[in-house]
Design an enzyme around this catalytic site. Structure first.
Site, PDB file in Angstrom:
ATOM      1  N   CYS A   2       0.750  -1.177  -0.071  1.00 37.09           N
ATOM      2  CA  CYS A   2      -0.089  -0.075   0.128  1.00 37.09           C
ATOM      3  C   CYS A   2       0.786   1.307  -0.007  1.00 37.09           C
ATOM      4  O   CYS A   2       2.021   1.228   0.121  1.00 37.09           O
ATOM      5  CB  CYS A   2      -0.988  -0.048   1.265  1.00 37.09           C
ATOM      6  SG  CYS A   2      -1.709  -1.768   1.513  1.00 37.09           S
ATOM      7  N   LYS A 584       3.635  -1.145  -7.847  1.00 37.93           N
ATOM      8  CA  LYS A 584       4.904  -0.672  -8.362  1.00 37.93           C
ATOM      9  C   LYS A 584       6.172  -1.130  -7.426  1.00 37.93           C
ATOM     10  O   LYS A 584       7.167  -1.768  -8.021  1.00 37.93           O
ATOM     11  CB  LYS A 584       4.851   0.719  -8.428  1.00 37.93           C
ATOM     12  CG  LYS A 584       6.301   1.379  -8.938  1.00 37.93           C
ATOM     13  CD  LYS A 584       6.482   1.107 -10.478  1.00 37.93           C
ATOM     14  CE  LYS A 584       7.571   1.272 -11.037  1.00 37.93           C
ATOM     15  NZ  LYS A 584       7.848   0.889 -12.599  1.00 37.93           N
TER      16      LYS A 584
HETATM   17  C1  AGP Z   1       7.128  -5.467 -13.935  1.00 37.97           C
HETATM   18  O1  AGP Z   1       6.683  -4.593 -14.676  1.00 37.97           O
HETATM   19  C2  AGP Z   1       6.937  -5.257 -12.603  1.00 37.97           C
HETATM   20  N1  AGP Z   1       7.117  -4.014 -12.274  1.00 37.97           N
HETATM   21  C3  AGP Z   1       7.825  -6.060 -11.460  1.00 37.97           C
HETATM   22  O2  AGP Z   1       8.130  -7.500 -12.281  1.00 37.97           O
HETATM   23  C4  AGP Z   1       8.948  -5.624 -10.859  1.00 37.97           C
HETATM   24  O3  AGP Z   1      10.117  -5.807 -12.051  1.00 37.97           O
HETATM   25  C5  AGP Z   1       9.506  -6.462  -9.801  1.00 37.97           C
HETATM   26  O4  AGP Z   1       8.451  -6.323  -8.920  1.00 37.97           O
HETATM   27  C6  AGP Z   1      10.752  -6.158  -9.111  1.00 37.97           C
HETATM   28  O5  AGP Z   1      10.687  -4.673  -8.710  1.00 37.97           O
HETATM   29  P1  AGP Z   1      12.272  -3.987  -8.109  1.00 37.97           P
HETATM   30  O6  AGP Z   1      13.068  -3.823  -9.425  1.00 37.97           O
HETATM   31  O7  AGP Z   1      11.526  -2.844  -7.628  1.00 37.97           O
HETATM   32  O8  AGP Z   1      12.701  -4.861  -7.127  1.00 37.97           O
END
Ligand code: AGP
Length: 589
Positions: A2, A584
């Site tokens: 969140c 995100k």
């Molecule tokens: C993909 O578009 C995602 N946003 C997700 O796979 C992301 O790459 C993953 O959660 C890793 O995030 P990070 O690089 O912030 O660790």
């Protein structure tokens, strides 16, 4: 995952909280809510849905008072309902709490509290305001009650609390979930990400696990025993306009168009640091690269570059599985951790385990001051500026560029690597403008398809996987990316008439074999979309990419796949920036 925000200052809280939640909405968009205090009364409005919908139905930005907290939800415990939306309150509606994380022992605490407290939601979070109520009823101040309550919680959390009995302060604390404090002349903030209040101030301070902050007339920091602790505010060099859409309909397209600039900025590194890291990697007895999602696919390209340019093979382990390899991680191990956000719980947990075993940690991060950056021995920053779309795009290519810098340095050719990266940027511009229209058409043409396959070999195998992930994230369809050679070992059974197969086949040493794999799919009726420098008769549609050296191919082959995912979302009426069920920054395990 969140997003939480707290604000107190000289301006009305509600509009500032709503704006901040808008900047945090990539962390969760199942529900939204805020609580303010005015004239000794607690005003709470919350509901299911995206922020703008809840604002409309509940006039969130009209709540009175100069102090308040807010929340956007990514549901973990309890259905997506209004009663499970945050803020959550105590029995007397005097305390409000917003929380990011998971209280693992909430059931046990709830059972204990239910004898005297009335619970209205199914969430783990609701135990927190009732615990605070318990301690304040026993005479504790809000700080003391938050400290005592937090000591009872198991799991990861970042939460902020307000109480009408102490109407001029917000108390917040964290363990493992991110929390950052911001301060300007007459206003102070606490939030899951500095992006929330970047428009107001870029002066930030970071809380360590167990620490607390009290926002009021002043900003006071307390350590895990409630004793005052001094903290320095630093300036993050992110500018607010970097986080705005700058006229694009969606962040995803703006950030794809930003990619040439993202690569240029990624090359702006302290060469001495890059050299130290390259030597550190070469000298390590064991090197393990770990990451999640798109970052892991960037790591797979990185592994290929280390092998191709410096003849070194290093393993890539999915961060959510990394902890189970801790038996083979020791003080001879170098862990390279990749995380755009620097807050992904699986990565943080794996790195913590490795550090406990004496490992050295290098990381590649975009968010300055993030947990991973603060726990690493050496950090390379992506320098991308904020990325707001949930689907990673410009940070993916920036991660690749950092691997180019490291692997060229390991081959003692850093300057050559930098120059070649800069020479690629105009080619990416060309690739973007040349293919947009065609990919928009292809997205329309395939908008009723629910199965997509991406195949490639060598350095582009990871790009095939990334392309498939982007299609899943933006368009909610089944998509699989794999080595072209793997098809005939099972997945070929799924190929039928008009099944879209995206074949990434630059004219290099993988070309012939990849084309024959494309023939295998064509023989089963596939609709073949070829991504290559030249047209081939097996292609039903051809996406032209510029000719570049093999080691730089992923920087041009991934771009059309990102665009296809973007346009497919639009063709299906989806919001490419806020895909359902995703956030995100994944700060829970
Ligand atoms: C993909 O578009 C995602 N946003 C997700 O796979 C992301 O790459 C993953 O959660 C890793 O995030 P990070 O690089 O912030 O660790």
């Amino acid at each position: 995952m969140c997003g939480i925000i707290g604000y107190v200052g000289d301006g009305a809280a509600a509009p500032i909280l709503v704006k901040a939640l808008g900047n945090l909405e990539c962390r969760g968009h199942d529900s939204a809510g805020i609580a303010t205090i005015n004239d000794g009364k607690l005003c709470v409005e919350k509901d299911v849905g995206k922020l703008d919908q809840v604002c409309e139905t509940h006039s969130l930005d009209g709540l009175p008072g100069n102090i308040g907290i807010g929340h956007v939800r990514w549901a973990t415990h309890g259905d997506v309902t209004q009663v499970n939306a945050h803020p959550h309150s105590d029995c007397k509606m005097q305390i409000a709490v917003v929380h990011n994380g998971i209280v693992e022992n909430y059931q046990e605490l709830r059972t204990r509290l239910e004898s005297k407290h009335v619970f209205v939601s199914q969430t783990d979070t609701e135990v927190i305001p009732h615990l605070i109520e318990e301690y304040m009823d026993a005479g504790a101040s809000l700080e003391e009650a938050v400290l005592k309550a937090s000591k009872e919680l198991k799991g990861c959390y970042a939460f902020a609390a307000v109480c009408v009995k102490e109407p001029d302060k917000i108390v917040a604390t964290r363990r493992e979930s991110p929390l950052v404090v911001g301060a300007s002349a007459h206003r102070s903030f606490v939030a899951s990400d500095a992006l929330a209040f970047l428009e107001e101030t870029n002066r930030v301070a970071f809380l360590e696990d167990g620490e607390m902050v009290v926002l009021g007339k002043n900003v006071t920091f307390l350590d895990k025993d409630g004793q005052p602790v001094k903290k320095e505010f630093k300036e993050v060099d992110w500018k607010w306009d970097q986080a705005s859409k700058q006229g694009f309909d969606f962040y995803m397209m703006k950030e794809i168009m930003d990619e040439p600039q993202a690569i240029r900025r990624a090359t702006m590194q302290d060469k001495k640091l890059v050299l130290e890291m390259a030597i550190g990697i070469l000298r390590s007895r064991q090197v393990v690269i770990t990451a999640c999602g798109s970052s892991r696919y960037a790591a797979l390209v990185g592994r290929y570059l280390f092998s191709r340019l410096s003849g070194q093979f290093y393993n890539v382990i999915m961060a959510s599985e990394f902890q189970y390899f801790s038996d083979s991680i020791d003080n001879n191990t170098l862990v390279i951790a990749l995380s755009r956000s620097g807050e992904t719980a699986d990565v943080i947990q794996g790195v913590k385990r490795a550090k406990d075993n004496g490992a050295t940690v290098y990381s590649m991060v975009n968010t300055v001051g993030s947990s991973l950056a603060r726990m690493s021995d050496k950090v390379l920053y992506l320098n991308c500026g904020p990325e707001m779309g949930v689907a990673t795009t410009k940070t993916f290519v920036a991660q690749l560029a950092l691997f180019h810098l490291l692997s060229f340095t390991m081959a003692n050719k850093l300057d050559d690597g930098v120059q070649q990266l800069l020479d690629i940027c105009p080619k990416i511009d060309g690739c973007l403008s040349k293919n947009s229209k065609k990919l928009q058409g292809l997205a329309q043409q395939t908008r009723d398809k629910n199965d997509f396959y991406y195949i490639a070999r060598g350095i582009n195998f990871a790009v095939a996987a990334e392309g498939a992930l982007k299609m899943k994230v933006t368009s909610y369809v089944h998509a699989e990316g794999m080595s072209a050679g793997e098809l005939k070992h099972g997945t070929l059974a799924l190929i039928e008439k008009d099944t879209p197969v995206i074949v990434i086949c630059p004219q290099d040493r993988t070309y012939e074999e990849t084309i024959s794999n494309a023939h295998e799919t064509k023989a089963r009726g596939a609709f073949v979309i070829g991504v290559s420098e030249k047209m081939h008769p097996i292609f039903d549609e051809w996406i032209e990419i510029p000719e570049v050296d093999e080691v730089f191919q992923p920087l041009v082959t991934v771009v059309p796949l990102q665009l296809l995912a973007y346009y497919s979302a639009l063709a299906r009426g989806r919001d490419p920036d806020k895909p359902r069920n995703l956030a995100k920054s994944v700060s829970v395990k």
